[in-house]
Motif scaffolding. Structure first.
Motif, PDB file in Angstrom:
ATOM      1  N   LEU A  97       4.195 -29.436  45.300  1.00  0.00           N
ATOM      2  CA  LEU A  97       2.740 -29.331  44.736  1.00  0.00           C
ATOM      3  C   LEU A  97       2.769 -28.091  43.832  1.00  0.00           C
ATOM      4  CD1 LEU A  97       0.676 -30.338  47.905  1.00  0.00           C
ATOM      5  CD2 LEU A  97       1.022 -31.847  45.780  1.00  0.00           C
ATOM      6  N   ASP A  98       3.140 -26.879  44.417  1.00  0.00           N
ATOM      7  CA  ASP A  98       3.014 -25.875  43.344  1.00  0.00           C
ATOM      8  C   ASP A  98       3.705 -26.286  42.189  1.00  0.00           C
ATOM      9  OD1 ASP A  98       2.292 -24.206  45.443  1.00  0.00           O
ATOM     10  OD2 ASP A  98       4.033 -23.227  45.705  1.00  0.00           O
ATOM     11  N   TRP A  99       5.016 -26.914  42.000  1.00  0.00           N
ATOM     12  CA  TRP A  99       5.253 -27.401  40.587  1.00  0.00           C
ATOM     13  C   TRP A  99       4.351 -28.293  39.636  1.00  0.00           C
ATOM     14  CZ3 TRP A  99       7.007 -32.237  38.753  1.00  0.00           C
ATOM     15  CH2 TRP A  99       7.413 -32.114  37.358  1.00  0.00           C
ATOM     16  N   VAL A 100       3.714 -29.249  40.392  1.00  0.00           N
ATOM     17  CA  VAL A 100       2.864 -30.144  39.957  1.00  0.00           C
ATOM     18  C   VAL A 100       1.573 -29.558  39.395  1.00  0.00           C
ATOM     19  CG1 VAL A 100       1.497 -31.347  41.544  1.00  0.00           C
ATOM     20  CG2 VAL A 100       2.381 -32.585  39.609  1.00  0.00           C
ATOM     21  N   GLU A 101       1.137 -28.461  40.186  1.00  0.00           N
ATOM     22  CA  GLU A 101       0.142 -27.670  39.949  1.00  0.00           C
ATOM     23  C   GLU A 101       0.331 -26.948  38.539  1.00  0.00           C
ATOM     24  OE1 GLU A 101      -0.764 -25.662  43.532  1.00  0.00           O
ATOM     25  OE2 GLU A 101      -1.385 -27.828  44.427  1.00  0.00           O
ATOM     26  N   ALA A 102       1.387 -26.271  38.555  1.00  0.00           N
ATOM     27  CA  ALA A 102       1.591 -25.358  37.531  1.00  0.00           C
ATOM     28  C   ALA A 102       1.825 -26.321  36.112  1.00  0.00           C
ATOM     29  CB  ALA A 102       2.989 -24.835  37.658  1.00  0.00           C
ATOM     30  N   LEU A 103       2.435 -27.400  36.457  1.00  0.00           N
ATOM     31  CA  LEU A 103       2.451 -28.630  35.105  1.00  0.00           C
ATOM     32  C   LEU A 103       1.287 -28.921  34.931  1.00  0.00           C
ATOM     33  CD1 LEU A 103       4.471 -30.358  33.628  1.00  0.00           C
ATOM     34  CD2 LEU A 103       3.923 -31.904  35.321  1.00  0.00           C
ATOM     35  N   ALA A 104       0.306 -29.054  35.553  1.00  0.00           N
ATOM     36  CA  ALA A 104      -1.026 -29.380  35.142  1.00  0.00           C
ATOM     37  C   ALA A 104      -1.880 -28.231  34.316  1.00  0.00           C
ATOM     38  CB  ALA A 104      -1.962 -29.761  36.309  1.00  0.00           C
ATOM     39  N   LYS A 105      -1.472 -27.213  35.063  1.00  0.00           N
ATOM     40  CA  LYS A 105      -2.102 -25.902  34.134  1.00  0.00           C
ATOM     41  C   LYS A 105      -1.476 -25.557  32.915  1.00  0.00           C
ATOM     42  CE  LYS A 105      -3.376 -23.083  38.423  1.00  0.00           C
ATOM     43  NZ  LYS A 105      -3.009 -21.956  39.141  1.00  0.00           N
ATOM     44  N   SER A 106      -0.239 -25.876  32.704  1.00  0.00           N
ATOM     45  CA  SER A 106       0.489 -25.595  31.573  1.00  0.00           C
ATOM     46  C   SER A 106       0.073 -26.568  30.536  1.00  0.00           C
ATOM     47  CB  SER A 106       1.888 -25.744  31.609  1.00  0.00           C
ATOM     48  OG  SER A 106       2.665 -27.015  31.739  1.00  0.00           O
ATOM     49  N   GLU A 107      -0.593 -27.869  31.111  1.00  0.00           N
ATOM     50  CA  GLU A 107      -1.064 -28.834  29.979  1.00  0.00           C
ATOM     51  C   GLU A 107      -2.335 -28.812  29.867  1.00  0.00           C
ATOM     52  OE1 GLU A 107       0.639 -32.589  31.756  1.00  0.00           O
ATOM     53  OE2 GLU A 107       2.775 -32.142  30.768  1.00  0.00           O
ATOM     54  N   GLY A 108      -3.090 -27.805  30.389  1.00  0.00           N
ATOM     55  CA  GLY A 108      -4.742 -27.984  30.157  1.00  0.00           C
ATOM     56  C   GLY A 108      -5.450 -28.890  31.098  1.00  0.00           C
ATOM     57  N   ARG A 109      -4.926 -29.339  32.049  1.00  0.00           N
ATOM     58  CA  ARG A 109      -5.363 -30.078  33.055  1.00  0.00           C
ATOM     59  C   ARG A 109      -5.975 -29.412  34.135  1.00  0.00           C
ATOM     60  NH1 ARG A 109      -3.487 -35.011  31.587  1.00  0.00           N
ATOM     61  NH2 ARG A 109      -1.863 -35.113  30.127  1.00  0.00           N
ATOM     62  N   LYS A 110      -7.343 -29.467  34.759  1.00  0.00           N
ATOM     63  CA  LYS A 110      -7.798 -28.564  35.728  1.00  0.00           C
ATOM     64  C   LYS A 110      -7.833 -29.308  37.026  1.00  0.00           C
ATOM     65  CE  LYS A 110     -10.253 -26.359  32.441  1.00  0.00           C
ATOM     66  NZ  LYS A 110      -9.187 -25.444  31.652  1.00  0.00           N
ATOM     67  N   VAL A 111      -7.324 -30.477  37.076  1.00  0.00           N
ATOM     68  CA  VAL A 111      -7.253 -31.180  38.509  1.00  0.00           C
ATOM     69  C   VAL A 111      -5.925 -31.802  38.823  1.00  0.00           C
ATOM     70  CG1 VAL A 111      -8.318 -32.814  39.833  1.00  0.00           C
ATOM     71  CG2 VAL A 111      -9.652 -31.524  38.266  1.00  0.00           C
ATOM     72  N   VAL A 112      -5.494 -31.535  40.027  1.00  0.00           N
ATOM     73  CA  VAL A 112      -4.240 -32.475  40.682  1.00  0.00           C
ATOM     74  C   VAL A 112      -5.079 -33.231  41.821  1.00  0.00           C
ATOM     75  CG1 VAL A 112      -2.375 -32.524  42.058  1.00  0.00           C
ATOM     76  CG2 VAL A 112      -2.497 -31.013  40.193  1.00  0.00           C
ATOM     77  N   ASP A 113      -4.977 -34.567  41.863  1.00  0.00           N
ATOM     78  CA  ASP A 113      -5.861 -35.521  42.356  1.00  0.00           C
ATOM     79  C   ASP A 113      -4.644 -36.340  43.215  1.00  0.00           C
ATOM     80  OD1 ASP A 113      -7.951 -37.075  43.289  1.00  0.00           O
ATOM     81  OD2 ASP A 113      -8.090 -38.172  41.608  1.00  0.00           O
ATOM     82  N   LEU A 114      -4.924 -36.607  44.658  1.00  0.00           N
ATOM     83  CA  LEU A 114      -4.103 -37.520  45.503  1.00  0.00           C
ATOM     84  C   LEU A 114      -4.968 -38.034  46.403  1.00  0.00           C
ATOM     85  CD1 LEU A 114      -3.325 -36.149  48.252  1.00  0.00           C
ATOM     86  CD2 LEU A 114      -2.040 -34.537  46.770  1.00  0.00           C
ATOM     87  N   ASP A 115      -4.273 -39.418  46.946  1.00  0.00           N
ATOM     88  CA  ASP A 115      -4.801 -40.036  48.007  1.00  0.00           C
ATOM     89  C   ASP A 115      -4.002 -39.899  49.435  1.00  0.00           C
ATOM     90  OD1 ASP A 115      -7.267 -41.119  46.688  1.00  0.00           O
ATOM     91  OD2 ASP A 115      -6.029 -42.753  45.921  1.00  0.00           O
TER      92      ASP A 115
END
Length: 143
Positions: A97-115
């Motif tokens: 999760l830390d990795w995917v959150e860092a990826l999102a931030k690096s791409e200017g995405r503000k949200v990580v979403d999951l079900d």
């Protein structure tokens, strides 16, 4: 011990090696060949499968895709997050999760979403510890 790095399963062999991990979350998948076929189809829609290894074998996997929605704008949606039961509580889920959150931030995405399935109470506790919040119900109707 150094923190393992997340790798992308970008070959059939790497995807197949992730089968034991994914199978714990998705037991309806019958074998590695089915996983490879499904991942390859989903890759055409932007899906990626990440993993971390212990002793040279995948022990945790994260399946994700980049999306854009009216409600959040650009985001990363996590389809699958799984850790082998034999290595749970070693921090691999948090690493993913830390990795995917860092990826999102690096791409200017503000949200990580999951079900997460309603029956997965231990997973819900984990997501709460990772500062995820429950913001909606997800409805499904089989047709």
């Amino acid at each position: 011990m150094t923190k393992p790095s997340v790798q992308i399963a970008d070959t059939d062999e790497k995807i197949a090696a992730c089968f034991p991990v994914i199978h714990e979350l998705r037991p309806h998948l019958k074998d590695a060949a089915e996983l490879v076929a499904r991942v390859k189809r989903q890759q055409k829609e932007g899906f990626q499968l990440g993993y971390v290894e212990e002793a040279g074998k995948p022990v945790a996997c994260i399946g994700f895709r980049r999306q854009e929605r009216l409600v959040h704008g650009p985001l990363i949606y996590v389809d699958d997050l799984a850790t082998l039961s034999s290595v749970r509580s070693k921090g691999y889920g948090a690493i993913m999760l830390d990795w995917v959150e860092a990826l999102a931030k690096s791409e200017g995405r503000k949200v990580v979403d999951l079900d997460s399935g309603t029956h997965r109470v231990d997973a819900h506790r984990f997501y709460h510890r990772q500062r995820y919040t429950i913001v909606s119900f997800h409805f499904v109707k089989r047709v």
